[in-house]
Design an enzyme around this catalytic site. Structure first.
Site, PDB file in Angstrom:
ATOM      1  CD  GLU A   1      -3.224   0.741   1.914  1.00 43.05           C
ATOM      2  OE1 GLU A   1      -4.090   0.076   1.320  1.00 43.05           O
ATOM      3  OE2 GLU A   1      -3.342   1.108   3.095  1.00 43.05           O
TER       4      GLU A   1
ATOM      5  CE  LYS B   1      -2.653   3.349   6.165  1.00 41.13           C
ATOM      6  NZ  LYS B   1      -2.930   2.142   6.970  1.00 41.13           N
TER       7      LYS B   1
ATOM      8  CE  LYS C   1      -7.681  -0.380   1.480  1.00 35.86           C
ATOM      9  NZ  LYS C   1      -6.708  -0.146   2.519  1.00 35.86           N
TER      10      LYS C   1
ATOM     11  CD  GLU D   1     -11.695  -3.266   4.230  1.00 41.26           C
ATOM     12  OE1 GLU D   1     -10.712  -3.048   3.515  1.00 41.26           O
ATOM     13  OE2 GLU D   1     -12.115  -2.477   5.092  1.00 41.26           O
TER      14      GLU D   1
ATOM     15  CG  ASN E   1      -9.338  -3.804   7.512  1.00 42.55           C
ATOM     16  OD1 ASN E   1      -8.309  -3.963   8.185  1.00 42.55           O
ATOM     17  ND2 ASN E   1      -9.600  -2.680   6.861  1.00 42.55           N
TER      18      ASN E   1
ATOM     19  CD  GLU F   1      -8.410  -5.604   3.227  1.00 42.18           C
ATOM     20  OE1 GLU F   1      -8.965  -5.921   2.183  1.00 42.18           O
ATOM     21  OE2 GLU F   1      -8.809  -4.663   3.949  1.00 42.18           O
ATOM     22  CB  SER F   2      -5.231  -3.859   8.826  1.00 41.63           C
ATOM     23  OG  SER F   2      -5.905  -3.088   7.891  1.00 41.63           O
TER      24      SER F   2
HETATM   25  O1  LIG Z   1      -5.586   2.834   8.570  1.00 42.95           O
HETATM   26  C1  LIG Z   1      -6.472   3.434   9.199  1.00 42.95           C
HETATM   27  O2  LIG Z   1      -6.256   4.100  10.217  1.00 42.95           O
HETATM   28  C2  LIG Z   1      -7.887   3.417   8.717  1.00 42.95           C
HETATM   29  C3  LIG Z   1      -8.867   4.140   9.400  1.00 42.95           C
HETATM   30  C4  LIG Z   1     -10.164   4.159   8.945  1.00 42.95           C
HETATM   31  C5  LIG Z   1     -10.522   3.493   7.811  1.00 42.95           C
HETATM   32  C6  LIG Z   1      -9.560   2.766   7.120  1.00 42.95           C
HETATM   33  C7  LIG Z   1      -8.266   2.721   7.563  1.00 42.95           C
HETATM   34  N1  LIG Z   1      -7.277   2.042   6.899  1.00 42.95           N
HETATM   35  C8  LIG Z   1      -7.468   1.380   5.672  1.00 42.95           C
HETATM   36  C9  LIG Z   1      -6.832   0.064   5.707  1.00 42.95           C
HETATM   37  O3  LIG Z   1      -7.553  -0.877   5.802  1.00 42.95           O
HETATM   38  C10 LIG Z   1      -5.323  -0.054   5.704  1.00 42.95           C
HETATM   39  O4  LIG Z   1      -4.771   1.044   5.058  1.00 42.95           O
HETATM   40  C11 LIG Z   1      -4.745  -1.300   5.044  1.00 42.95           C
HETATM   41  O5  LIG Z   1      -5.422  -2.461   5.372  1.00 42.95           O
HETATM   42  C12 LIG Z   1      -3.259  -1.445   5.448  1.00 42.95           C
HETATM   43  O6  LIG Z   1      -3.173  -1.500   6.851  1.00 42.95           O
HETATM   44  P1  LIG Z   1      -1.779  -1.365   7.620  1.00 42.95           P
HETATM   45  O7  LIG Z   1      -0.851  -2.407   7.052  1.00 42.95           O
HETATM   46  O8  LIG Z   1      -2.079  -1.632   9.040  1.00 42.95           O
HETATM   47  O9  LIG Z   1      -1.271   0.007   7.349  1.00 42.95           O
END
Ligand SMILES: O=C(O)c1ccccc1NCC(=O)[C@H](O)[C@H](O)COP(=O)(O)O
Length: 388
Positions: free
Chosen positions: A172, A174, A235, A284, A306, A342-343
């Site tokens: 990502e 970001k 995204k 998602e 997620n 994800e995340s």
């Molecule tokens: O990342 C956030 O804080 C967030 C807050 C509100 C809605 C969506 C959000 N993020 C989107 C995502 O799901 C993440 O960018 C993506 O899955 C990557 O996650 P990470 O590896 O933890 O940065």
């Protein structure tokens, strides 16, 4: 009453329930006849004061606003019946001029969003309606006719998984997030995208929301035009099909659809549009109810689980495991759906954990974008060099 969902009825509104989809045409006809009947028989106070029963331009504008507001309220009600807590629009009540004799102003339930996701959606609603005015759908469709073809997002993930034996990586791009603030000060989206590609990413995810993530459609377009070959996920917080067309002309190969925001009917309709435009849809989910809703929708190829609760920001990677256990996992395998974890993935152990749970792809932002060389961040995440 079969097929009807009971709903809270606004004073002055003559219906009691939301119809099932097969009843909807009659329902809308009835509502619209209701409105016309009321408008014809009961001119507004302003019209009465001005001594005419003919609607003035302002009255017509008011009634358009009222209609828009009523549609927004209906969307909220339909969504709530599917367990969706995110309201599409603030319950601000009818416009100020809405004071006809048989109409009652609704109680204002409070225009404060309940959580960050709701805030983002409300902001998006305004943003999208402004963008649509500047670039109507018809003009986007014309651009798409001459756009280059999309690339195979799902195919790229499958190929990476086959080649490495590890989950295919969606890396990502970001810059910031509501939960973590600025992740990378020195942010060059094209440089990061190139580093990810060199480091072995199968696909890229590009955040396009400006207000909350400091992303942009310009970033998506710049990456697409820079010769990066990885397919690109736009995204976004999609609430309107118009955004899918817009993403397509800005170079997306896939788009995110969030089940916590979109009712089933919207997801079905948007998936059809994605197929028509050659885009993959990453749908998602975050909990069991969303997963079950999405598994009931035909034509889904990619589901993202997620691990971040978008309402509370809480991150828990065991969420992926929980949603893939038992019958759900079986159905996913039967339908040959690719699941993306994800995340909150930071270490080789995290990746191994979600792979063990059944994912064939992962979507990772923070842990790799924060590294001085995001490409090397990928080797750190997987515990080895995955570039071939
Ligand atoms: O990342 C956030 O804080 C967030 C807050 C509100 C809605 C969506 C959000 N993020 C989107 C995502 O799901 C993440 O960018 C993506 O899955 C990557 O996650 P990470 O590896 O933890 O940065």
């Amino acid at each position: 009453m079969e097929g009807l969902v009971s709903m809270k009825t606004a004073p002055g509104i003559s219906f009691q329930s939301i119809p099932s989809p097969n009843q909807r045409p009659n329902f809308f006809l009835r509502r619209s006849m209701d409105l016309q009947h009321r408008r014809f028989h009961f001119p507004s106070i302003r019209a009465q004061q001005s001594g005419t029963i003919f609607p003035r331009k302002e009255d017509e504008e008011d009634s358009l606003k009222v209609k828009e507001w009523e549609v927004g309220m209906l969307q909220n009600e339909v969504a709530a019946s599917q367990g969706i807590r995110i309201r599409r629009r603030p319950p601000s009540g009818p416009p100020l001029h809405y004071v006809g004799p048989f109409e009652f102003r609704l109680q204002n339930e409070g225009n404060t969003p309940r959580n960050i996701l709701e805030e983002i959606v409300w902001h998006k609603d305004v943003e999208v309606s402004q963008m649509k005015e500047k670039k109507p759908l018809l003009s986007l469709k014309k651009v798409i006719e001459n756009s280059p073809p999309t690339r195979d997002f799902v195919g790229s993930l499958k190929a990476a998984h086959l080649q490495t034996g590890l989950p295919g990586l969606i890396a990502e791009v970001k810059k910031a997030s509501p939960s973590r603030g600025i992740l990378r000060e020195n942010f060059d989206p094209v440089e990061i995208a190139r580093a990810y590609e060199k480091g072995g990413a199968a696909c890229l995810s590009v955040l396009t929301d400006e207000k909350y993530f400091k992303g942009s459609f310009e970033n998506l377009e710049a990456i697409r035009n820079a010769g990066v070959k990885c397919p690109l996920l736009c995204k976004e917080f999609v609430i309107d099909a118009w955004q899918i067309y817009y993403a397509r002309i800005k170079g997306a190969d896939a788009i995110l659809l969030i089940a916590a925001v979109l009712p089933d009917l919207d997801i079905r309709y948007m998936i059809k549009i994605c197929k028509m435009l050659g885009l993959a849809a990453l749908v998602e989910v975050h909990d069991e109810r969303e997963m079950d809703r999405v598994l009931g929708i035909e034509g889904i190829e990619l589901i993202g689980i997620n691990n971040r609760n978008l309402e509370t920001f809480e991150v828990d990677i065991s969420n992926t495991k929980k949603l893939l256990e038992g019958e759900r996992g079986q159905m996913i395998r039967k339908k040959d759906i690719i699941v993306v974890g994800e995340s909150g993935l930071f270490t080789p152990d995290d990746v191994a954990y979600v792979q063990e749970a059944g994912v064939k792809a992962v979507l990772v932002g923070e842990s790799i974008v924060k590294q001085s060389d995001p490409g090397k961040g990928i080797s750190g995440l997987f515990g080895k060099d995955i570039s071939l």
